[in-house]
Design a protein around this motif. Structure first.
Motif, PDB file in Angstrom:
ATOM      1  N   LEU A  70      50.473  47.484  39.867  1.00  0.00           N
ATOM      2  CA  LEU A  70      49.620  46.959  38.791  1.00  0.00           C
ATOM      3  C   LEU A  70      50.254  47.125  37.423  1.00  0.00           C
ATOM      4  N   ASP A  71      50.926  48.241  37.188  1.00  0.00           N
ATOM      5  CA  ASP A  71      51.586  48.459  35.900  1.00  0.00           C
ATOM      6  C   ASP A  71      52.636  47.379  35.655  1.00  0.00           C
ATOM      7  N   ASN A  74      50.921  44.031  34.975  1.00  0.00           N
ATOM      8  CA  ASN A  74      50.271  43.984  33.658  1.00  0.00           C
ATOM      9  C   ASN A  74      51.261  43.787  32.517  1.00  0.00           C
ATOM     10  N   LYS A  75      52.548  44.016  32.766  1.00  0.00           N
ATOM     11  CA  LYS A  75      53.577  43.832  31.738  1.00  0.00           C
ATOM     12  C   LYS A  75      54.144  42.413  31.708  1.00  0.00           C
ATOM     13  N   ARG A  77      54.615  38.587  31.001  1.00  0.00           N
ATOM     14  CA  ARG A  77      54.191  37.685  29.925  1.00  0.00           C
ATOM     15  C   ARG A  77      54.042  36.255  30.429  1.00  0.00           C
ATOM     16  N   GLN A  79      53.600  33.844  34.118  1.00  0.00           N
ATOM     17  CA  GLN A  79      52.950  33.981  35.431  1.00  0.00           C
ATOM     18  C   GLN A  79      54.012  33.636  36.470  1.00  0.00           C
ATOM     19  N   ASP A  95      48.279  45.769  45.379  1.00  0.00           N
ATOM     20  CA  ASP A  95      48.417  45.361  43.974  1.00  0.00           C
ATOM     21  C   ASP A  95      48.900  43.919  43.862  1.00  0.00           C
ATOM     22  N   GLY A  99      47.185  40.890  41.832  1.00  0.00           N
ATOM     23  CA  GLY A  99      47.937  40.029  40.930  1.00  0.00           C
ATOM     24  C   GLY A  99      47.718  38.554  41.226  1.00  0.00           C
ATOM     25  N   GLU A 102      44.027  37.706  40.170  1.00  0.00           N
ATOM     26  CA  GLU A 102      43.872  37.669  38.711  1.00  0.00           C
ATOM     27  C   GLU A 102      44.832  36.686  38.052  1.00  0.00           C
ATOM     28  N   LYS A 104      47.979  36.704  37.680  1.00  0.00           N
ATOM     29  CA  LYS A 104      49.075  37.295  36.908  1.00  0.00           C
ATOM     30  C   LYS A 104      50.413  36.733  37.389  1.00  0.00           C
TER      31      LYS A 104
END
Length: 165
Positions: A70-71, A74-75, A77, A79, A95, A99, A102, A104
């Motif tokens: 997840l870390d 979350n970094k 920028r 997708q 995770d 991702g 969500e 990401k």
């Protein structure tokens, strides 16, 4: 294209990308001064910020275990699409699924799973695999890259060389 790990696999992958004239951003914690006319040596942070596709080409170590978590997600920028042909435990499956949910990441191509032995899956691992495969933007292939004719020839050649033949 972001390449994390620029050893044999990462550098070979970069060579395959050269005719496509894509920007290759490569990061390797241990290897330095490998950039050239089509590979830009960058930090991991630059890969996370700029890459539209990220390929994992790292060995499994204590440091790379669950590197995609997840870390990491979350970094990001962009997708990016995530590619992994390295050891499965580099990717934290739960995770990765978050991702995807969500958004990401845009998609995933995995040549290997966190548990590489399908027959030993727990109920939770089976549910994770089923959920992962339910996404239309996920491709999972069998981990058989080392089983090509060329790979067998290279393994035999290296072995014979080590034996002095």
């Amino acid at each position: 294209m972001g390449i994390i790990g620029y050893g044999n696999t990462g550098s070979s992958f970069a060579k395959l990308l050269q005719p496509f004239e894509v920007t290759v951003l490569a990061h390797d914690k241990f290897k330095k001064d490998f950039g050239n006319s089509y590979v830009k040596e960058v930090t991991l942070e630059q890969v996370l910020e700029e890459a539209e596709v990220i390929s994992f080409n790292v060995p499994l170590t204590a440091e790379t275990h669950h590197m995609l978590n997840l870390d990491f997600l979350n970094k990001l920028r962009q997708q990016p699409i995530i590619l992994s042909a390295c050891r499965g435990k580099v990717i934290h499956t739960a995770d990765l699924i978050i991702g995807l949910k969500e958004e990401k990441i845009s998609g995933v191509c995995l040549d290997v799973l966190e548990n590489e032995k399908l027959g030993s899956y727990t109920i939770d691992e089976r549910q994770q695999l089923d959920e992962l495969l339910s996404f239309s933007n996920v491709i999972v292939t069998p981990h058989i890259a080392g089983y090509s004719h060329e790979a067998f020839l290279k393994m035999a050649t290296v072995l014979l060389g080590k034996l002095g033949f």
